[in-house]
Design an enzyme around this catalytic site. Structure first.
Site, mmCIF file in Angstrom:
data_model
loop_
_atom_site.group_PDB
_atom_site.id
_atom_site.type_symbol
_atom_site.label_atom_id
_atom_site.label_comp_id
_atom_site.label_asym_id
_atom_site.label_seq_id
_atom_site.Cartn_x
_atom_site.Cartn_y
_atom_site.Cartn_z
ATOM 1 C CD GLU A 1 -0.962 0.601 3.694
ATOM 2 O OE1 GLU A 1 -1.503 1.704 3.518
ATOM 3 O OE2 GLU A 1 -0.994 -0.013 4.780
ATOM 4 C CE LYS B 1 -1.768 0.849 12.835
ATOM 5 N NZ LYS B 1 -2.802 1.624 12.205
HETATM 6 N N1 PSU Z 1 -1.161 0.970 9.872
HETATM 7 C C1 PSU Z 1 0.081 1.495 9.899
HETATM 8 N N2 PSU Z 1 0.351 2.575 9.154
HETATM 9 C C2 PSU Z 1 -0.604 3.121 8.368
HETATM 10 C C3 PSU Z 1 -1.912 2.554 8.323
HETATM 11 C C4 PSU Z 1 -2.141 1.485 9.097
HETATM 12 O O1 PSU Z 1 0.941 1.017 10.593
HETATM 13 O O2 PSU Z 1 -0.299 4.106 7.689
HETATM 14 C C5 PSU Z 1 -2.939 3.110 7.358
HETATM 15 C C6 PSU Z 1 -3.363 1.987 6.402
HETATM 16 O O3 PSU Z 1 -3.350 2.499 5.093
HETATM 17 C C7 PSU Z 1 -4.774 1.653 6.833
HETATM 18 C C8 PSU Z 1 -5.238 2.996 7.287
HETATM 19 O O4 PSU Z 1 -5.563 1.119 5.798
HETATM 20 O O5 PSU Z 1 -4.129 3.513 8.001
HETATM 21 C C9 PSU Z 1 -6.469 2.925 8.138
HETATM 22 O O6 PSU Z 1 -7.013 4.184 8.249
HETATM 23 P P1 PSU Z 1 -8.463 4.374 8.880
HETATM 24 O O7 PSU Z 1 -8.298 3.963 10.303
HETATM 25 O O8 PSU Z 1 -8.770 5.828 8.720
HETATM 26 O O9 PSU Z 1 -9.381 3.480 8.115
#
Ligand code: PSU
Ligand code: MN
Length: 299
Positions: free
Chosen positions: A21, A155
């Site tokens: 990604e 996370k």
């Molecule tokens: N986990 C990480 N770094 C990130 C992300 C997740 O360690 O940059 C990013 C990923 O692209 C994931 C997004 O899909 O955060 C999720 O964002 P949200 O919680 O707004 O859906």
């Protein structure tokens, strides 16, 4: 979409390909570590027998397999949009640059015919989601798009139990790699016991194949715990998370900005230690993802 030549050839010839990604580059880590990490992840995937395909959107066109120059630009350029499923048509129509989240990367990987995708951590249900409804679109995507995502669990800034409940509801198999405890990103010990422990890339590939052959649509999550030597001290990281959550609340951070804000704040609060752990766990996932992709082509 533009699929780079190497990736196209590999897909045509049943060679292993791993999707990556770009939100992690533009919104997940500071420059220049973001670019260094992205390139190192690609290198690790190659060393483990697969071809990397970093995915992002340039001038409204999806790129499957960005060049090192494009990765550098994604790491540096200001104002690149964080793009999830809902943002795709807008970015396409307006010919914008877009960094794809797990959800958007899954969509593009599936369209390109890539089955394995490596990241750091997927999004999930935020703490307090019962009230705020802040649940990542990543979970929705895992429920319907045929891509296996290798991540270091979920996370610890999130509500892990709630996230696992939602994955269960959506019918997403969660495989825990060589551990009976669910990985919580910065450490190996969430305290949540897992039913499905898998011990080899081959075993994972066999499950992917069984899912495909039985027309069980939807994604899969492989939770790969951070190596012990790279893990953070539980009290240190939990303290930083609590503080970051409070700061986000006080600053009124909302919507798509929540995850990038928390990641950045935690890096600051830990004096950069959380970033080092983050980099190590992504590399660890790259190794496993490449091996799974390789096994899958040999079944
Ligand atoms: N986990 C990480 N770094 C990130 C992300 C997740 O360690 O940059 C990013 C990923 O692209 C994931 C997004 O899909 O955060 C999720 O964002 P949200 O919680 O707004 O859906
Ligand atoms: Mn959200």
């Amino acid at each position: 979409m533009k699929v780079n030549k190497e990736v196209l050839e590999a897909l045509k010839n049943n060679k292993p390909v791993v999707a990556l990604e770009s939100t992690i580059i533009s919104h997940g880590m500071p420059y220049p570590k973001n670019v260094q990490t992205a390139l190192l992840v690609e290198k690790t995937i190659r060393e483990n027998g697969a071809i990397p395909a970093t995915i992002g959107i340039i001038d409204g066109e999806p790129i499957i397999g960005m060049s090192p120059e494009e990765i550098e630009e994604f790491g540096k350029r200001k104002g690149i949009r964080k793009v999830s499923r809902r943002d795709l048509p807008i970015v396409y129509a307006n010919k914008l640059w877009g960094a794809t989240t797990v959800a958007a990367t899954m969509i593009l990987a599936a369209q390109a015919g890539i089955e394995i995708f490596v990241t750091g951590g997927v999004g999930g249900a935020h703490r307090g989601a019962q009230e705020t409804f802040d649940i990542s679109a990543d979970l929705e995507e895992l429920g319907k798009t045929n891509v296996t995502v290798v991540s270091a669990g979920v996370k610890a800034i999130l509500d892990l139990n709630l996230t696992l409940e939602i994955l269960e509801t959506k019918g997403v198999p969660v495989l825990s790699y060589q551990s009976d405890e669910f990985a919580d990103f910065y450490t190996r010990h969430s305290g949540i016991k897992m039913e499905n422990v898998v011990n080899s890339p081959k075993e994972i590939a066999q499950i992917i194949k069984a899912k495909r052959e039985n027309h069980l649509d939807g994604g899969m999550l492989v939770a790969n715990p951070i190596p012990e030597e790279d893990a953070m001290d539980v009290d240190v990281i939990n303290g930083a998370i609590e503080k970051a959550l409070k700061m986000a609340d006080e600053a009124g951070v909302k919507g798509k900005d929540v995850t990038p804000f928390l990641l950045k704040t935690i890096v600051e609060l830990t004096g950069g230690d959380s970033l080092e752990s983050n980099i190590k766990l992504v590399l660890n996932n790259a190794k496993l993802g490449a091996k799974i992709a390789k096994e899958l082509t040999q079944l």
